[in-house]
Each structure stands twice: as structure tokens, then as C-alpha cells.
Design a protein around this motif. Structure first.
Motif, PDB file in Angstrom:
ATOM      1  N   GLN A 125       0.822  -1.210   0.000  1.00  0.00           N
ATOM      2  CA  GLN A 125       0.000   0.000   0.000  1.00  0.00           C
ATOM      3  C   GLN A 125       0.857   1.261   0.000  1.00  0.00           C
ATOM      4  O   GLN A 125       0.531   2.240  -0.694  1.00  0.00           O
ATOM      5  N   SER A 126       1.948   1.261   0.757  1.00  0.00           N
ATOM      6  CA  SER A 126       2.804   2.441   0.792  1.00  0.00           C
ATOM      7  C   SER A 126       3.494   2.651  -0.554  1.00  0.00           C
ATOM      8  O   SER A 126       3.659   3.792  -1.003  1.00  0.00           O
ATOM      9  N   GLY A 127       3.915   1.553  -1.211  1.00  0.00           N
ATOM     10  CA  GLY A 127       4.488   1.696  -2.548  1.00  0.00           C
ATOM     11  C   GLY A 127       3.511   2.304  -3.525  1.00  0.00           C
ATOM     12  O   GLY A 127       3.883   3.112  -4.380  1.00  0.00           O
ATOM     13  N   LEU A 128       2.243   1.938  -3.390  1.00  0.00           N
ATOM     14  CA  LEU A 128       1.223   2.520  -4.263  1.00  0.00           C
ATOM     15  C   LEU A 128       1.033   4.005  -3.973  1.00  0.00           C
ATOM     16  O   LEU A 128       0.988   4.826  -4.899  1.00  0.00           O
ATOM     17  N   LEU A 129       0.922   4.362  -2.695  1.00  0.00           N
ATOM     18  CA  LEU A 129       0.708   5.773  -2.351  1.00  0.00           C
ATOM     19  C   LEU A 129       1.887   6.643  -2.773  1.00  0.00           C
ATOM     20  O   LEU A 129       1.698   7.749  -3.296  1.00  0.00           O
ATOM     21  N   LEU A 130       3.105   6.160  -2.571  1.00  0.00           N
ATOM     22  CA  LEU A 130       4.275   6.937  -2.978  1.00  0.00           C
ATOM     23  C   LEU A 130       4.371   7.024  -4.496  1.00  0.00           C
ATOM     24  O   LEU A 130       4.727   8.071  -5.042  1.00  0.00           O
ATOM     25  N   GLY A 131       4.077   5.924  -5.187  1.00  0.00           N
ATOM     26  CA  GLY A 131       4.122   5.951  -6.638  1.00  0.00           C
ATOM     27  C   GLY A 131       3.061   6.840  -7.253  1.00  0.00           C
ATOM     28  O   GLY A 131       3.257   7.393  -8.339  1.00  0.00           O
ATOM     29  N   MET A 132       1.934   6.997  -6.563  1.00  0.00           N
ATOM     30  CA  MET A 132       0.855   7.877  -7.033  1.00  0.00           C
ATOM     31  C   MET A 132       1.027   9.314  -6.536  1.00  0.00           C
ATOM     32  O   MET A 132       0.107  10.107  -6.620  1.00  0.00           O
ATOM     33  N   ARG A 133       2.198   9.610  -5.979  1.00  0.00           N
ATOM     34  CA  ARG A 133       2.533  10.956  -5.484  1.00  0.00           C
ATOM     35  C   ARG A 133       1.605  11.392  -4.353  1.00  0.00           C
ATOM     36  O   ARG A 133       1.250  12.556  -4.236  1.00  0.00           O
ATOM     37  N   ARG A 134       1.242  10.452  -3.485  1.00  0.00           N
ATOM     38  CA  ARG A 134       0.454  10.760  -2.297  1.00  0.00           C
ATOM     39  C   ARG A 134       1.321  10.560  -1.055  1.00  0.00           C
ATOM     40  O   ARG A 134       0.967   9.831  -0.130  1.00  0.00           O
ATOM     41  N   THR A 135       2.468  11.239  -1.052  1.00  0.00           N
ATOM     42  CA  THR A 135       3.429  11.071   0.031  1.00  0.00           C
ATOM     43  C   THR A 135       2.851  11.522   1.373  1.00  0.00           C
ATOM     44  O   THR A 135       3.138  10.918   2.415  1.00  0.00           O
ATOM     45  N   GLY A 136       2.057  12.569   1.363  1.00  0.00           N
ATOM     46  CA  GLY A 136       1.471  13.065   2.605  1.00  0.00           C
ATOM     47  C   GLY A 136       0.565  12.045   3.263  1.00  0.00           C
ATOM     48  O   GLY A 136       0.553  11.921   4.501  1.00  0.00           O
ATOM     49  N   LEU A 137      -0.194  11.291   2.468  1.00  0.00           N
ATOM     50  CA  LEU A 137      -1.066  10.264   3.034  1.00  0.00           C
ATOM     51  C   LEU A 137      -0.254   9.149   3.682  1.00  0.00           C
ATOM     52  O   LEU A 137      -0.588   8.671   4.774  1.00  0.00           O
ATOM     53  N   VAL A 170      -4.369  -0.253   8.349  1.00  0.00           N
ATOM     54  CA  VAL A 170      -5.783   0.087   8.207  1.00  0.00           C
ATOM     55  C   VAL A 170      -5.954   1.500   7.646  1.00  0.00           C
ATOM     56  O   VAL A 170      -6.800   1.743   6.778  1.00  0.00           O
ATOM     57  N   LEU A 171      -5.153   2.444   8.115  1.00  0.00           N
ATOM     58  CA  LEU A 171      -5.269   3.819   7.632  1.00  0.00           C
ATOM     59  C   LEU A 171      -4.859   3.922   6.168  1.00  0.00           C
ATOM     60  O   LEU A 171      -5.489   4.666   5.392  1.00  0.00           O
ATOM     61  N   GLU A 172      -3.828   3.198   5.756  1.00  0.00           N
ATOM     62  CA  GLU A 172      -3.459   3.184   4.337  1.00  0.00           C
ATOM     63  C   GLU A 172      -4.594   2.620   3.485  1.00  0.00           C
ATOM     64  O   GLU A 172      -4.880   3.142   2.401  1.00  0.00           O
ATOM     65  N   SER A 173      -5.240   1.566   3.950  1.00  0.00           N
ATOM     66  CA  SER A 173      -6.374   1.009   3.214  1.00  0.00           C
ATOM     67  C   SER A 173      -7.523   2.014   3.125  1.00  0.00           C
ATOM     68  O   SER A 173      -8.192   2.118   2.091  1.00  0.00           O
ATOM     69  N   TRP A 174      -7.734   2.740   4.210  1.00  0.00           N
ATOM     70  CA  TRP A 174      -8.779   3.775   4.199  1.00  0.00           C
ATOM     71  C   TRP A 174      -8.468   4.855   3.169  1.00  0.00           C
ATOM     72  O   TRP A 174      -9.364   5.322   2.457  1.00  0.00           O
ATOM     73  N   PHE A 175      -7.231   5.251   3.051  1.00  0.00           N
ATOM     74  CA  PHE A 175      -6.852   6.245   2.043  1.00  0.00           C
ATOM     75  C   PHE A 175      -7.066   5.713   0.626  1.00  0.00           C
ATOM     76  O   PHE A 175      -7.458   6.464  -0.273  1.00  0.00           O
TER      77      PHE A 175
END
Length: 293
Positions: free
Chosen positions: A152-164, A210-215
């Protein structure tokens, strides 16, 4: 006459965007480092240096396979997600494939390690190290959450959602600090303080995942099936493996029968899980990115 040398003229708006993105990555790296290492920084003060040494050995045993999975995910998923960051459908397809494969595999391997922790410690170390088997069990179960969180973190960072991603890791850091500040100090008065604190570390990994999944659900608009599917698969695999272990493996006479039995059981579940994942029909037609795993 010498050839003119090209001269780069940096654009100020581009430099500002690059500096902002790098600053977010720096903050994320610092928060992640603290969230992953705060337990080792505080455990020696709460219990003792001997307990810290046992905990470090338990980490070396329980985190070896977890770190291998995380390295594979980070080196392969991040470039693919970066290419698909403007295509949410392709990004969701990649996430679903990676999460099912790696979370399912981690569930099987880490559960085998958790159930056989006492046997593994007994084979590798003298009897006085037996107390750390509970820590190995807790950290092994935490590895399942950590692998899912890594995808999930790899996805958020790759999608430029570093703050999340930074927000999720900060929630885990606060949870871990609160556990050590409250229940952690009480654990010093228990006989099995090391095991108690190890389970607190395992619990602290839950808010991050859980919070990453919520995002993913609320911010990236991923489907409920894509986000919750890996959790359901991990629960089914952990429950199935635990039932088979207690039914057929636990009562074997010697450790030299129990450990191979665990290996055979894990191999059978890996084969069954891989066959199920490969036979699943893709939700969308595979494209240039969606067909790469």
C-alpha cells in the motif's frame, strides 16, 4: 573556434516542485524510521539490556523473510505504479495482483514461523533463550501486516500521495509510543514482559495498515473488493494453516518431525494459493501495464 557548451537554465517553478516533493520524502523517511525502530530504542530502558538482546535476536529471526518480501515489492511495484500514476484503473489492477500474491505468501510463511517459533528457537539456541519464542511469534504475525502495508505504501508513494503515507506512518508511531508509555511500563512487573511488549509492537502495526487502506478507498477511490481482498485471503490462510497445524503437526514426537511437517504444510498452501490467484479472471482487460506482475 570551440564548440559552444550547452548551458542549463533551471526553471524556478520546477525547482520549487522538486524541493517540495523531496521535503515530503525526507519527512516520510524520518517518520518511517522512527516507527520501525522506536521499539528497539525504548525496550532496553523499560525492561533490561538482556531483554533487548533477546528481542534483537527475535527480530533477526522473524524479520528476515519479511524484509525479503518488502525489498521485492519496493523494487518492482514502485516503477510500475509510477508509470501508471495517471491511470487509476491500471494502478488498482497492479495493486490487487501484488497485494494478493505477496500478502498471501507472507501469511503462509509468517504463520508457519509463528506456530513453530518454539521449535526454531530450540534448534538454534540453548534453553535459556526459550523466552524469546513469544517475541518471535508476535513479530512473525506482524510481518503479515507489514508486507500488506509495504504494498500500500508503494502505491501511495508511486501515485505521489506522500502526505497520506506519512500520515499513516505517524499514526503507527504515535500508537507505538502510547503503548510503550502506558502498558509498556506496566509490563516490567510481569514475568513475561518481553512477550507482552512484543505483542504491543505487533498491535502498533495495525493502525498503519488500516489507515493506508482507508486512504485507498476514500482518496484514490479503489473498489472495496480490491482493498479488502488481501485481508480476507490472509485471514483464510492463517486460519486454515493454524487448524491443520494443531490437527496434524503439533503432536508429532520430535522437533525434527514438526519442522518438516510445517514446511510441507506451507508448501501445499503456497501451491494452492498460487493456483487460485493464477486462475482468477482479471477484472479489467490486461493492458500494457496491467499484464505485468
Amino acid at each position: 573556434r570551440p564548440w559552444p557548451r550547452p548551458r542549463e537554465r533551471p526553471e524556478l517553478p520546477s525547482l520549487k516542485r522538486l524541493a517540495w516533493y523531496c521535503s515530503l520524502l525526507l519527512v516520510n523517511t524520518l517518520v518511517t524510521f522512527l516507527a520501525m525502530n522506536l521499539d528497539r530504542l525504548l525496550l532496553g530502558r523499560i525492561l533490561s539490556m538482556e531483554a533487548l538482546g533477546l528481542y534483537n535476536i527475535a527480530c533477526a529471526i522473524a524479520l528476515s523473510l519479511e524484509l525479503l518480501c518488502i525489498q521485492i515489492v519496493q523494487r518492482s511495484l514502485f516503477p510500475l505504479i509510477s508509470r501508471a500514476q495517471n491511470d487509476p484503473v491500471a494502478a488498482e489492477g497492479l495493486f490487487q495482483k501484488y497485494a494478493l500474491i505477496f500478502t498471501g505468501g507472507a501469511a503462509i510463511v509468517q504463520t508457519a514461523l509463528a506456530l513453530g517459533a518454539a521449535d526454531v528457537v530450540g534448534v538454534l539456541y540453548p534453553e535459556r533463550y526459550a523466552a524469546m519464542s513469544v517475541a518471535v511469534t508476535a513479530l512473525a504475525f506482524r510481518g503479515i501486516l507489514r508486507v500488506q502495508s509495504c504494498v500500500q505504501s508503494g502505491l501511495l508513494l508511486g501515485m505521489r500521495r506522500t502526505g497520506l503515507e506519512t500520515t499513516a506512518m505517524f499514526a503507527g508511531l504515535v500508537t507505538l509510543a502510547a503503548c510503550f508509555a502506558g502498558e509498556g511500563y506496566l509490563a516490567a512487573y510481569y514475568v513475561d514482559g518481553l512477550g507482552r511488549l512484543s505483542w504491543l509492537v505487533c498491535f502498533a502495526a495495525l493502525p498503519v495498515t488500516v489507515l493506508e487502506s482507508w486512504f485507498l478507498l476514500r482518496k484514490l477511490r479503489f473498489s472495496l473488493r480490491a482493498v479488502l481482498g488481501p485481508y480476507a485471503l490472509a485471514l483464510v490462510l492463517v486460519a486454515t494453516q493454524s487448524l491443520l497445524y494443531f490437527a496434524f503437526v503439533r503432536d508429532l514426537e520430535t522437533v525434527w518431525l514438526r519442522l518438516p511437517g510445517q514446511g510441507v504444510l506451507a508448501a501445499l498452501l503456497c501451491g494452492a494459493g498460487a493456483a487460485w490467484v493464477l486462475r482468477r479472471e482479471p477484472r479489467e482487460p490486461a493492458g500494457a501495464l496491467g499484464g505485468v506482475v
